[in-house]
Design a protein around this motif. Structure first.
Motif, short mmCIF file in Angstrom:
data_model
loop_
_atom_site.label_atom_id
_atom_site.label_comp_id
_atom_site.label_asym_id
_atom_site.label_seq_id
_atom_site.Cartn_x
_atom_site.Cartn_y
_atom_site.Cartn_z
N TYR A 97 2.56 1.07 10.01
CA TYR A 97 2.43 1.50 8.62
C TYR A 97 1.48 2.69 8.45
N GLY A 98 0.96 3.22 9.55
CA GLY A 98 0.07 4.38 9.46
C GLY A 98 -1.26 4.08 8.82
N LEU B 176 0.84 -1.19 0.00
CA LEU B 176 0.00 0.00 0.00
C LEU B 176 0.88 1.25 0.00
N PRO B 177 0.95 1.95 -1.11
CA PRO B 177 1.82 3.13 -1.20
C PRO B 177 1.25 4.32 -0.44
N LYS B 178 2.13 5.21 -0.03
CA LYS B 178 1.70 6.41 0.68
C LYS B 178 1.20 7.49 -0.28
N GLU B 179 1.50 7.33 -1.58
CA GLU B 179 1.00 8.28 -2.57
C GLU B 179 0.89 7.61 -3.92
N GLN B 180 0.09 8.21 -4.77
CA GLN B 180 -0.07 7.73 -6.13
C GLN B 180 -0.11 8.94 -7.05
N ASP B 181 0.77 8.98 -8.02
CA ASP B 181 0.86 10.12 -8.95
C ASP B 181 1.01 11.44 -8.19
N GLY B 182 1.73 11.39 -7.07
CA GLY B 182 1.96 12.59 -6.28
C GLY B 182 0.83 12.94 -5.33
N LEU B 183 -0.25 12.17 -5.35
CA LEU B 183 -1.39 12.43 -4.46
C LEU B 183 -1.30 11.56 -3.22
N PRO B 184 -1.31 12.15 -2.02
CA PRO B 184 -1.23 11.35 -0.79
C PRO B 184 -2.40 10.38 -0.68
N LEU B 185 -2.13 9.18 -0.18
CA LEU B 185 -3.17 8.16 -0.01
C LEU B 185 -3.34 7.82 1.46
N ARG B 186 -4.58 7.56 1.83
CA ARG B 186 -4.89 7.06 3.17
C ARG B 186 -5.51 5.68 3.02
N HIS B 187 -5.07 4.75 3.85
CA HIS B 187 -5.56 3.37 3.75
C HIS B 187 -6.22 2.95 5.05
N PRO C 259 -11.53 -0.01 17.77
CA PRO C 259 -11.62 1.40 18.18
C PRO C 259 -10.27 2.09 18.33
N ASP C 260 -9.18 1.34 18.29
CA ASP C 260 -7.85 1.92 18.49
C ASP C 260 -7.49 2.86 17.34
N ALA C 261 -6.97 4.04 17.67
CA ALA C 261 -6.53 5.00 16.65
C ALA C 261 -5.10 4.66 16.26
N THR C 262 -4.90 4.29 14.99
CA THR C 262 -3.57 3.86 14.54
C THR C 262 -3.03 4.71 13.40
N ALA C 263 -3.79 5.70 12.96
CA ALA C 263 -3.38 6.56 11.85
C ALA C 263 -3.78 7.99 12.16
N ASP C 264 -3.63 8.88 11.18
CA ASP C 264 -4.00 10.28 11.40
C ASP C 264 -5.47 10.52 11.08
N PHE C 265 -6.24 9.43 10.96
CA PHE C 265 -7.68 9.54 10.74
C PHE C 265 -8.36 8.32 11.35
#
Length: 266
Positions: free
Chosen positions: A165-166, A133-144, A181-187
């Motif tokens: 892995y965020g 799972l990449p962090k970005e695609q074509d320069g656009l940030p991705l959230r997984h 319920p655990d928060a493991t990312a920025d969302f």
């Protein structure tokens, strides 16, 4: 820094015949249903991308029909997640991510990777999947965000792994599937699936109030004190988080009203 992240509530898709009576204005053309839904809601989870690819022009068209601040969450292709060995799904993941989703631009929300209820937790294989799972695609940030639906994932080892892995896991309010319920990312990504067609707001008013409180707590960087964490000994950073909450499956007829009511409470 703001004191809270952005909270967006929404529904699954925008085409559902009962909504022609319960949500959309009379005689509204189907071609304008997305525009209407986006004027009332702040996010939509797209299920169609789970079953088949879309053309870049389709994503661009969707983006053009919604206002600033609105986002689409895309469910990743089943060919990526419905497999015996997840870490061998690199080609399928690449095909999904390169089909043109970046045409959505800043309207692209989290990508949901959903697993079969029979899929059990294999730490080594699952980490191999996360590496795809990449962090970005074509320069656009991705959230997984991942949605395991087998109880074997309710282990601190899984929480530690996705935090590394965020990646987020779904806060799934469901009769059978586990909640994370655990928060493991920025969302944080909630899927509210216990609604009823007999309740005008999908969820009872008291439950709407309860979820409003929980989502605001997440957005402010805290953790709801009434949800049981999978890994209570692991500390999540206390920082603002964006929050997404979708009324899915149960009570679908009134899901739009539920999402609008919850957004108003927030």
């Amino acid at each position: 820094m703001s004191k809270s992240g952005t909270i967006r509530t929404g529904i699954g898709g925008w085409t559902f015949d009962p909504w022609n009576e319960s949500f959309y204005p009379a005689k509204l053309p189907r071609t304008r249903q997305l525009q209407h839904a986006a004027s009332k809601l702040r996010a939509i989870e797209v299920n169609g991308t789970y079953y088949g690819s879309q053309k870049p022009a389709t994503f661009a068209k969707w983006a053009s029909e919604v206002p600033d601040g609105f986002v689409f969450s895309l469910k990743a292709s089943r060919y990526c997640t419905n497999r015996k060995v997840l870490s061998e799904g690199g080609a399928s993941a690449e095909k999904f991510l390169t089909q043109g989703i970046t045409e959505l631009g800043d309207r692209l929300g989290p990508i949901l990777w959903q697993f079969m209820a029979t899929k059990q937790f294999d730490p080594e294989d699952f980490e191999g999947f996360l590496k795809l799972l990449p962090k970005e695609q074509d320069g656009l940030p991705l959230r997984h965000v991942v949605e395991p639906r087998h109880d074997s994932f309710r282990t601190p080892e899984f929480i530690e792994l996705i935090r590394k892995y965020g990646v987020a896991a779904t806060v799934a309010d469901h009769e059978d599937y586990p909640m994370f319920p655990d928060a493991t990312a920025d969302f944080v990504y909630a899927r509210l699936q216990r609604g009823s067609d007999d309740i005008s707001t999908c969820y009872p008013p008291e439950d709407i109030d309860l979820w409003a409180k929980r989502l605001k707590t997440y957005a402010e960087g805290g953790m709801p004190d009434d949800l049981t964490l999978v890994a209570p000994d692991q500390t999540a950073p206390n920082r603002p988080r964006d929050v997404f909450a979708f009324f899915i499956t149960g009570g679908k007829v009134n899901a739009p009203e539920g999402a609008m009511t919850l957004q108003q409470k927030i």
